[in-house]
Design a protein around this motif. Structure first.
Motif, PDB file in Angstrom:
ATOM      1  N   GLU A   1      28.571 -26.657 -22.492  1.00 19.03           N
ATOM      2  CA  GLU A   1      29.822 -26.414 -21.746  1.00 19.03           C
ATOM      3  C   GLU A   1      30.107 -24.923 -21.616  1.00 19.03           C
ATOM      4  OE1 GLU A   1      32.135 -30.602 -22.773  1.00 19.03           O
ATOM      5  OE2 GLU A   1      32.629 -28.767 -23.903  1.00 19.03           O
TER       6      GLU A   1
ATOM      7  N   GLN B   1      27.872 -23.765 -18.996  1.00 19.92           N
ATOM      8  CA  GLN B   1      28.393 -24.211 -17.686  1.00 19.92           C
ATOM      9  C   GLN B   1      29.557 -23.329 -17.245  1.00 19.92           C
ATOM     10  OE1 GLN B   1      30.723 -27.757 -17.792  1.00 19.92           O
ATOM     11  NE2 GLN B   1      29.883 -28.561 -15.848  1.00 19.92           N
ATOM     12  N   GLN B   2      30.398 -23.069 -18.257  1.00 22.50           N
ATOM     13  CA  GLN B   2      31.588 -22.251 -17.989  1.00 22.50           C
ATOM     14  C   GLN B   2      31.194 -20.860 -17.479  1.00 22.50           C
ATOM     15  OE1 GLN B   2      34.457 -23.940 -18.422  1.00 22.50           O
ATOM     16  NE2 GLN B   2      35.282 -22.205 -17.269  1.00 22.50           N
TER      17      GLN B   2
ATOM     18  N   ARG C   1      29.712 -21.032 -14.060  1.00 22.08           N
ATOM     19  CA  ARG C   1      30.753 -21.293 -13.057  1.00 22.08           C
ATOM     20  C   ARG C   1      31.539 -20.029 -12.729  1.00 22.08           C
ATOM     21  NH1 ARG C   1      35.018 -25.540 -14.753  1.00 22.08           N
ATOM     22  NH2 ARG C   1      33.377 -27.031 -14.192  1.00 22.08           N
ATOM     23  N   SER C   2      31.956 -19.356 -13.806  1.00 24.33           N
ATOM     24  CA  SER C   2      32.800 -18.174 -13.552  1.00 24.33           C
ATOM     25  C   SER C   2      31.999 -17.108 -12.802  1.00 24.33           C
ATOM     26  CB  SER C   2      33.333 -17.617 -14.885  1.00 24.33           C
ATOM     27  OG  SER C   2      32.281 -17.181 -15.672  1.00 24.33           O
TER      28      SER C   2
ATOM     29  N   LEU D   1      29.431 -17.649 -10.746  1.00 21.15           N
ATOM     30  CA  LEU D   1      29.248 -18.056  -9.348  1.00 21.15           C
ATOM     31  C   LEU D   1      30.558 -17.912  -8.566  1.00 21.15           C
ATOM     32  CD1 LEU D   1      26.950 -21.187  -9.686  1.00 21.15           C
ATOM     33  CD2 LEU D   1      26.338 -18.939  -8.782  1.00 21.15           C
ATOM     34  N   SER D   2      31.675 -18.238  -9.239  1.00 24.88           N
ATOM     35  CA  SER D   2      32.986 -18.132  -8.574  1.00 24.88           C
ATOM     36  C   SER D   2      33.287 -16.688  -8.217  1.00 24.88           C
ATOM     37  CB  SER D   2      34.092 -18.667  -9.497  1.00 24.88           C
ATOM     38  OG  SER D   2      33.823 -19.989  -9.802  1.00 24.88           O
TER      39      SER D   2
ATOM     40  N   LEU E   1      26.041 -28.484 -12.577  1.00 25.89           N
ATOM     41  CA  LEU E   1      26.088 -27.002 -12.502  1.00 25.89           C
ATOM     42  C   LEU E   1      27.177 -26.617 -11.506  1.00 25.89           C
ATOM     43  CD1 LEU E   1      24.198 -24.621 -13.618  1.00 25.89           C
ATOM     44  CD2 LEU E   1      23.329 -24.561 -11.320  1.00 25.89           C
ATOM     45  N   ALA E   2      28.435 -26.702 -11.926  1.00 26.31           N
ATOM     46  CA  ALA E   2      29.584 -26.402 -11.051  1.00 26.31           C
ATOM     47  C   ALA E   2      29.679 -24.882 -10.834  1.00 26.31           C
ATOM     48  CB  ALA E   2      30.851 -26.937 -11.706  1.00 26.31           C
ATOM     49  N   PRO E   3      30.217 -24.471  -9.818  1.00 30.12           N
ATOM     50  CA  PRO E   3      30.811 -25.239  -8.707  1.00 30.12           C
ATOM     51  C   PRO E   3      29.771 -25.677  -7.693  1.00 30.12           C
ATOM     52  CG  PRO E   3      31.152 -22.908  -8.331  1.00 30.12           C
ATOM     53  CD  PRO E   3      30.359 -22.969  -9.580  1.00 30.12           C
TER      54      PRO E   3
ATOM     55  N   SER F   1      27.925 -27.860  -6.084  1.00 29.56           N
ATOM     56  CA  SER F   1      27.826 -29.331  -6.107  1.00 29.56           C
ATOM     57  C   SER F   1      26.596 -29.766  -5.303  1.00 29.56           C
ATOM     58  CB  SER F   1      29.099 -29.953  -5.519  1.00 29.56           C
ATOM     59  OG  SER F   1      29.318 -29.397  -4.239  1.00 29.56           O
TER      60      SER F   1
END
Ligand code: ADP
Length: 858
Positions: free
Chosen positions: A75, A78-79, A82-83, A85-86, A269-271, A273
């Motif tokens: 997690e 993942q976190q 995500r951050s 990629l965001s 693998l967010a975000p 999708s």
């Protein structure tokens, strides 16, 4: 196993103890045994189960913990991704806005991208695409690995192509259609790197003018976005939607299979999708190994314990079986001991009573408490025999008691005394050491009484047998051995078995001969119906034993001897004296017959004289006549011869009379011979005729034709006939009867009667006065007579003569209505066959006298 007994001194048990104790006691011993054995087994199994459960829980907890850590790390990764990629997306969006507002041209695009690219090493390239998919500007990322020949060509998978089924085209089309940034599916770029794109549409006044494509290397993204402390702990992988591995934080050794992870946690693998999956992997640590070895150790130890418990259980069971067998044996022995009628008493080496059985107590009346532990003198010793008993005990303790036991007297508690037989044997313990003496005692009072009675009766029996005048002997038929001989036998014949056989006339010829060839000489008569044999006695014999000069009456019979053997018993009675007496009596009888004949002749003397007188007178007359005529010479020769012939005839007549009388009275031995009835009758009538003539009595004789011969003494029979004729004549003469009744009839006829068989009957019937009743009863009494000069022995002699010839004599009156018109004397003589007569002649006088049955059957 016995239940544990409660001790009075222990503190009172708790409630549970009490309940358990009660339950425990209510169980049967075998169940208690089972529980006692199964208890430890069950607790070991429970312990093992607890250990297994503990280990299992521990292991589960550990796995859970490890899974948690993997999840957390995944997690975190993942976190971070995500951050990152965001953030990038935000930069890109800002760039697109500037592009749309034309604040950015191709150059400034490069400047701007170059400004943030170094901090984004995962960006492989940033492409500015026109709406017709043509790249306007392409910025290659820091991880550029040389210009690939295909880059920006029609085959470059990073660029969308109209109608192509590529991830880039799909993302482009989606971005154009939706006007929102689109993540592409992962694909392999021209460098062979797994990448994915994010395409942000360029919208100028709602018109789509192209896209800004940011392309990420998945592996670089992992390496740079995932924190180092995460990658240190575990492997993070990225998979595509088909679970194909695209990138991983660890590199596996080439050619070797990578270790299979025990824990995996997956997250999208967010975000992005686009089907990418982030997976964290965990491996089991060494704690499992230690726990495992501990677990196996516990398991092995438990197994060992169970095995040992089972062994113990089997052992206990075997012991219990032995114990049960022992209890059985003990019970059996006790029952045996209690049911035994023989009293048992054990003593130690010093003579102290160590044990008595119930039979001994019952016998003596003492309880075992009164006897066990006692030293001599024992309470059951009679007071007056203490010394003797002490001596016997001493003998007993020294092992010198006779094997056949000793007879002792034992006193009961009540003071009464009984006879007992005591056997002593050494008492040997299990180790073979003698620990004392075992005495068995039987009450022999009854046996002794019976024995005494038996010996007394035996004594009586032997006294009687020994005192007998007869010789009694028993001979075993098969062995020919003398089994018993009484005093008389021993005295006369010694112990010679041969004499027995001689007396018995040998073994019965009708018996089958004993099979003496059979092995070991078993009784050859075995199997014979001994009962029938013993019932059949042999007929008595009279045997003369020359050496002893004695006659014996021998009677023998078969019997079963005491040991079951067939034996012959013989009783030989000395009858010499009796035979001699009989002989003497016979001689006397003969003398009496002779005397009686003399008497008869004496009685007839006057008649005889008268009878003789006639011829003698005639002779005298003839003689004197002849003398005078010879003197006168008046006689011729012829006349003289005739006169002499007449004289001789008269002399012959007188001689005949004398000869007959002489013959009749001649003293001689009685002798039986074959005789004809007719001849005897003729002789008797001739003799009687003198008397008959004198008494003026007529006689008529009838003798049947062809009479069988008789085996008799003819003189004796003539004497009987003469006596009967004389009696008849005297009766007629005495009654002075008229001429009509002076008549006698003599008849001789054959006759057959069932009880006598074939006989010849002689009957003398007279027409005299008959017999009076009192006379009839005493007729044959010696010296009974109704006559003045009568001797009264005639008829008694007649009877003895007839009976000695096995005949019968009877007298009866003759009647005319109820009037007595005379009487009839008749006697019978049995008819013998010629054969019988011949063999009878061969018999000795003695045997004939001893054995009335002279028909030669013997
Ligand atoms: P005895 O002639 O010497 O008297 P016996 O024994 O011959 O002896 O006879 C016994 C008796 O039997 C005689 O005394 C007589 O009374 C009687 N008795 C025998 N024969 C006859 C007979 N024929 N008739 C009548 N009485 C008889």
């Amino acid at each position: 196993m016995q239940s544990v007994p409660e001790s009075g001194t222990t503190p009172s048990p708790s409630w549970t103890q009490r309940v358990f104790g009660r339950w425990w006691r209510s169980q049967s011993p075998s169940r208690q045994d089972r529980f006692a054995t199964l208890g430890p087994l069950v607790s070991v199994l429970l312990f093992l189960a607890a250990i297994v459960a503990a280990f299992w829980t521990l292991r589960n907890e550990e796995i859970e913990r490890a899974t948690d850590a993997v999840r957390r790390d995944t997690e975190v990764a993942q976190q971070q991704i995500r951050s990152r990629l965001s953030e990038d997306q935000e930069l890109m969006v800002r760039l697109t806005r500037d592009i749309v507002t034309h604040d950015v041209d191709t150059d400034s695009f490069f400047t701007q991208t170059a400004a943030f690219a170094p901090a984004r090493p995962e960006l492989t390239q940033v492409i500015w695409l026109n709406a017709d998919r043509t790249p306007r500007a392409t910025f290659l990322g820091s991880i550029f690995r040389g210009a690939a020949s295909l880059r920006n060509s029609a085959e470059d998978p990073s660029l969308p192509h109209q109608g192509a089924n590529t991830a880039s085209e799909a993302a482009f089309t989606a971005a154009r259609n939706t006007h929102v940034p689109q993540f592409s599916k992962p694909f392999i770029d021209v460098d062979g790197t797994a990448v994915f794109q994010v395409q942000i549409p360029l919208i100028s006044h709602t018109a789509f003018v192209g896209t800004l494509v940011a392309e990420y290397s998945i592996e670089a993204l992992l390496r740079h976005a995932v924190p180092e402390e995460v990658t240190k702990r575990r492997a993070i992988e990225v998979l595509d939607e088909h679970e194909e591995l695209l990138a991983s934080t660890i590199t596996s050794m080439p050619g070797r299979p990578s270790a299979v992870p025990s824990i995996a946690f997956e997250a999208p693998l967010a975000p992005a999708s686009n089907g990418l999956i982030l997976r964290g992997l965990g491996y089991r640590t060494s704690i499992g190994l230690i726990a495992n070895s501990l677990f196996w150790m516990v398991l092995a130890l438990s197994g060992l314990t169970v095995w040992m418990l089972l062994g113990t259980w089997r052992h206990v069971r075997r012991r219990a079986q032995i114990q049960q067998a022992l209890v059985h044996e003990t019970n059996f022995r006790r029952a045996m001991e209690n049911s035994m009628l023989t009293g048992m008493r054990a003593m130690d080496m010093e003579g102290r009573i160590t044990y008595v059985n119930p039979a001994f107590c019952a016998m003596t009346g003492f309880s075992d408490n009164e006897l066990v532990g006692k030293l001599p003198p024992f309470p059951h010793w009679p007071h007056d025999r203490i010394e003797e008993n002490a001596r016997l005990l001493q003998q007993e303790l020294q092992g010198r008691s006779p094997a056949g036991g000793i007879e002792v007297k034992i006193m009961r508690k009540d003071g009464s005394i009984f006879d007992a037989r005591m056997y002593v044997s050494p008492l040997i313990d299990a180790k073979g050491v003698q620990t004392g003496w075992m005495t068995s005692v039987t009450n022999i009072t009854e046996a002794k009484r019976v024995r005494d009675q038996l010996s007394a009766s035996h004594e009586r029996f032997t006294t009687v047998l020994e005192g007998l005048d007869a010789a009694v002997s028993v001979l075993s038929v098969q062995q020919g051995q003398l089994l018993f001989a009484n005093r008389s036998y021993r005295l006369w014949f010694g112990s010679d078995a041969h004499i027995h056989a001689v007396l018995a006339g040998g073994i019965d010829a009708n018996m089958p001969p004993p099979d003496l060839d059979t092995e070991d000489g078993v009784d050859g008569y075995s199997g014979l119906p001994a009962n029938e044999l013993t019932e059949a006695g042999t007929s008595p014999r009279e045997v003369f034993v020359e050496t002893l000069d004695k006659w014996f009456d021998v009677r023998a019979r078969y019997l079963q001897w005491t040991d079951g053997r067939l034996a012959q018993m013989l009783i030989a009675t000395d009858i010499t004296a009796r035979l001699r007496a009989e002989q003497l009596a016979q001689q006397q009888a003969d003398r009496a017959h002779f005397t009686s004949r003399l008497i008869a002749v004496g009685e007839m003397a006057s008649s005889v004289a008268h009878e003789l007188n006639q011829p003698l007178t005639a002779i005298s007359n003839y003689c004197s006549g002849m003398v005078s005529r010879v003197r006168n010479e008046s006689i011729g020769q012829e006349d003289l011869i005739a006169a002499l012939q007449k004289t001789a005839k008269q002399a012959e007549r007188a001689g005949h009379i004398i000869h007959r009388i002489r013959n009749f009275v001649k003293r001689r031995e009685p002798q039986r011979q074959v005789a004809q009835a007719r001849e005897m009758v003729e002789d008797a009538v001739e003799l009687a005729s003198i008397e008959l003539r004198r008494r003026n009595v007529g006689i008529q004789v009838y003798v049947a034709q062809r009479l069988p011969p008789l085996l008799v003494d003819p003189i004796l029979i003539e004497q009987v006939l003469l006596n009967l004729l004389k009696n008849a004549a005297e009766a007629i003469d005495g009654a002075q009867l008229p001429l009509l009744r002076r008549h006698i009839e003599l008849r001789v006829v054959p006759r057959y009667t069932p009880d006598e068989g074939g006989v010849i009957e002689f009957s003398v019937n007279d027409k005299g006065p008959g017999l009076k009743d009192d006379v009839l009863n005493r007729l044959y009494e010696a010296f009974f007579s109704t006559k003045v000069e009568g001797m009264g022995i005639g008829l008694s002699l007649c009877r003895s003569i007839i009976e000695s010839h096995r005949g019968r004599i009877r007298a009866q009156n003759l009647y005319n209505g109820s009037t007595v018109v005379g009487c009839s004397f008749s006697f019978t003589l049995p008819v013998e066959t010629t054969q019988r007569v011949d063999s009878a002649n061969a018999l000795s006088t003695f045997e004939a006298a001893a054995e009335p049955d002279a028909n030669g059957n013997e």
